[in-house]
Design a protein around this motif. Structure first.
Motif, PDB file in Angstrom:
ATOM      1  N   LEU A 102      -6.646  -1.379  -7.170  1.00  0.00           N
ATOM      2  CA  LEU A 102      -5.953  -0.385  -6.362  1.00  0.00           C
ATOM      3  C   LEU A 102      -6.659   0.953  -6.495  1.00  0.00           C
ATOM      4  O   LEU A 102      -6.974   1.391  -7.614  1.00  0.00           O
ATOM      5  N   LEU A 103      -6.899   1.617  -5.368  1.00  0.00           N
ATOM      6  CA  LEU A 103      -7.518   2.934  -5.345  1.00  0.00           C
ATOM      7  C   LEU A 103      -6.516   3.938  -4.789  1.00  0.00           C
ATOM      8  O   LEU A 103      -5.897   3.686  -3.745  1.00  0.00           O
ATOM      9  N   PRO A 104      -6.341   5.088  -5.438  1.00  0.00           N
ATOM     10  CA  PRO A 104      -5.402   6.075  -4.899  1.00  0.00           C
ATOM     11  C   PRO A 104      -5.969   6.702  -3.625  1.00  0.00           C
ATOM     12  O   PRO A 104      -7.104   7.177  -3.603  1.00  0.00           O
ATOM     13  N   GLY A 108      -4.765  -0.096   4.335  1.00  0.00           N
ATOM     14  CA  GLY A 108      -3.424   0.444   4.487  1.00  0.00           C
ATOM     15  C   GLY A 108      -3.452   1.479   5.599  1.00  0.00           C
ATOM     16  O   GLY A 108      -4.113   1.292   6.626  1.00  0.00           O
ATOM     17  N   ASP A 109      -2.760   2.614   5.392  1.00  0.00           N
ATOM     18  CA  ASP A 109      -2.691   3.636   6.436  1.00  0.00           C
ATOM     19  C   ASP A 109      -3.482   4.902   6.111  1.00  0.00           C
ATOM     20  O   ASP A 109      -3.252   5.941   6.737  1.00  0.00           O
ATOM     21  N   HIS A 144       0.189   6.493  -1.750  1.00  0.00           N
ATOM     22  CA  HIS A 144      -0.523   5.480  -0.969  1.00  0.00           C
ATOM     23  C   HIS A 144      -1.738   4.966  -1.742  1.00  0.00           C
ATOM     24  O   HIS A 144      -2.437   5.729  -2.407  1.00  0.00           O
ATOM     25  N   VAL A 145      -1.985   3.647  -1.626  1.00  0.00           N
ATOM     26  CA  VAL A 145      -3.176   3.049  -2.239  1.00  0.00           C
ATOM     27  C   VAL A 145      -3.916   2.214  -1.204  1.00  0.00           C
ATOM     28  O   VAL A 145      -3.325   1.691  -0.260  1.00  0.00           O
ATOM     29  N   ALA A 146      -5.228   2.135  -1.375  1.00  0.00           N
ATOM     30  CA  ALA A 146      -6.047   1.149  -0.679  1.00  0.00           C
ATOM     31  C   ALA A 146      -6.362   0.037  -1.672  1.00  0.00           C
ATOM     32  O   ALA A 146      -6.249   0.217  -2.890  1.00  0.00           O
ATOM     33  N   VAL A 147      -6.748  -1.120  -1.153  1.00  0.00           N
ATOM     34  CA  VAL A 147      -6.973  -2.293  -1.994  1.00  0.00           C
ATOM     35  C   VAL A 147      -8.436  -2.687  -1.913  1.00  0.00           C
ATOM     36  O   VAL A 147      -8.955  -2.991  -0.834  1.00  0.00           O
ATOM     37  N   THR A 164       0.826  -1.214   0.000  1.00  0.00           N
ATOM     38  CA  THR A 164       0.000   0.000   0.000  1.00  0.00           C
ATOM     39  C   THR A 164       0.856   1.257   0.000  1.00  0.00           C
ATOM     40  O   THR A 164       0.466   2.288  -0.547  1.00  0.00           O
ATOM     41  N   HIS A 165       2.057   1.164   0.597  1.00  0.00           N
ATOM     42  CA  HIS A 165       3.015   2.265   0.599  1.00  0.00           C
ATOM     43  C   HIS A 165       4.328   1.739   1.158  1.00  0.00           C
ATOM     44  O   HIS A 165       4.392   0.604   1.653  1.00  0.00           O
TER      45      HIS A 165
END
Length: 296
Positions: free
Chosen positions: A194-196, A220-221, A204-207, A113-114
């Motif tokens: 993947l979403l920015p 992620g964070d 950073h991305v979320a899944v 994610t990062h």
């Protein structure tokens, strides 16, 4: 080994360690005990009666489209770290991953994610005095914006050390793949997107997971702790762009609220998962227990 289902996708939580109690007040300094104790739904799972936040380090493993996927890789074993709580760990993380059915040499895809210390540590493991990729047959995915940011960033020595032992060996082995992630997101496998979610770090991305009409999101964070649902303005002391991190968090929570999407927090203490609902001008996490939880 707790699991949740998203359609026909089974998501396994792979525990590394509970983070020490002082982590919460350091990481989210505005989440004071007074603020936390006023959010009654955080207890007993996500905070103790005195307002101390509970956070964990964990990964998520799943299979979709014939690919065996791991999202984030925690802190890692034997890594020299400035913080004593993370320095030279000796955990049974790989045993837990293997027990869940994801032996390291069977993993096809690692999604990062990062590039922070507690998300890349098991990228590598020590072997014959060197750091080698833990998942030798996997592609390691990171957003291009994330890798390019750190490539141009003046790093202090602890961060340079983290790159030397947990990122550079993967890149040198030709296993690190940079992915462009547009505003609408990008599909990287069937049911996996993947979403920015920039702000905590620039790339950073979320899944996002989706299958058979059901959906889930691994944070992620972009959200460290459920207290940030009740108070979206609370940010992390290590956010690169605090204002962007807040606006990203608000937009994401608004998009998730009342949709039934399962939210899996990378640092959320058990039960780890929940669904976002609206509560006045903010939000609440309604916990969702695992469908299975067993120990060998």
């Amino acid at each position: 080994m707790p699991t949740w289902t998203v359609g026909d996708i089974t998501v396994h939580r792979i525990d590394e360690i509970p983070l020490p109690p002082p982590t919460g007040s350091w990481l989210l300094p505005e989440a004071t005990p007074d603020v936390v104790t006023r959010v009654d739904w955080l207890r007993p799972d996500f905070a103790d009666p005195e307002g101390v936040l509970r956070l964990d380090s964990q990964s998520f493993a799943l299979e979709t489209g014939g690919l065996r996927v791991l999202v984030d890789t925690g802190i890692g074993n034997g890594k020299p770290r400035a913080g004593s709580a993370w320095n030279d760990l000796r955990t049974d993380y790989l045993d837990r991953l293997t027990a869940a059915g994801f032996a390291p040499d069977t993993v096809d895809l690692v999604v990062l994610t990062h590039l922070h210390t507690d998300h890349v540590g098991w990228n590598t493991r020590g072997q014959d005095g060197a750091w080698v990729p833990t998942f030798p047959h996997a592609r390691y995915l990171v957003s291009r914006a994330e890798r390019e940011y750190w490539a141009g960033c003046a790093m202090d020595e602890p961060r340079r050390q983290m790159f030397r032992d947990s990122v550079d060996p993967v890149e040198d082995a030709g296993l690190l793949t940079q992915v462009d992630v547009p505003a609408e997101g990008v599909d990287i496998a069937p049911g996996l997107r993947l979403l920015p979610t920039p702000g905590h770090t620039p790339g950073h991305v979320a899944v996002q997971l989706a299958d058979a009409g059901e959906s889930a999101l691994i944070t992620g964070d972009c959200v460290h702790h459920p207290v940030q649902l009740a108070h979206p303005a609370i940010g992390s002391c290590v956010d690169v762009d605090p204002a962007l991190a807040e606006s990203t968090r608000r937009r994401l929570l608004d998009s998730l609220a009342d949709t039934g999407t399962l939210v899996l927090g990378t640092h959320f203490a058990p039960p780890t998962a929940g669904r976002v609902t609206r509560q006045g001008e903010a939000f609440r996490l309604e916990p969702v227990s695992p469908v299975t939880a067993f120990r060998n």
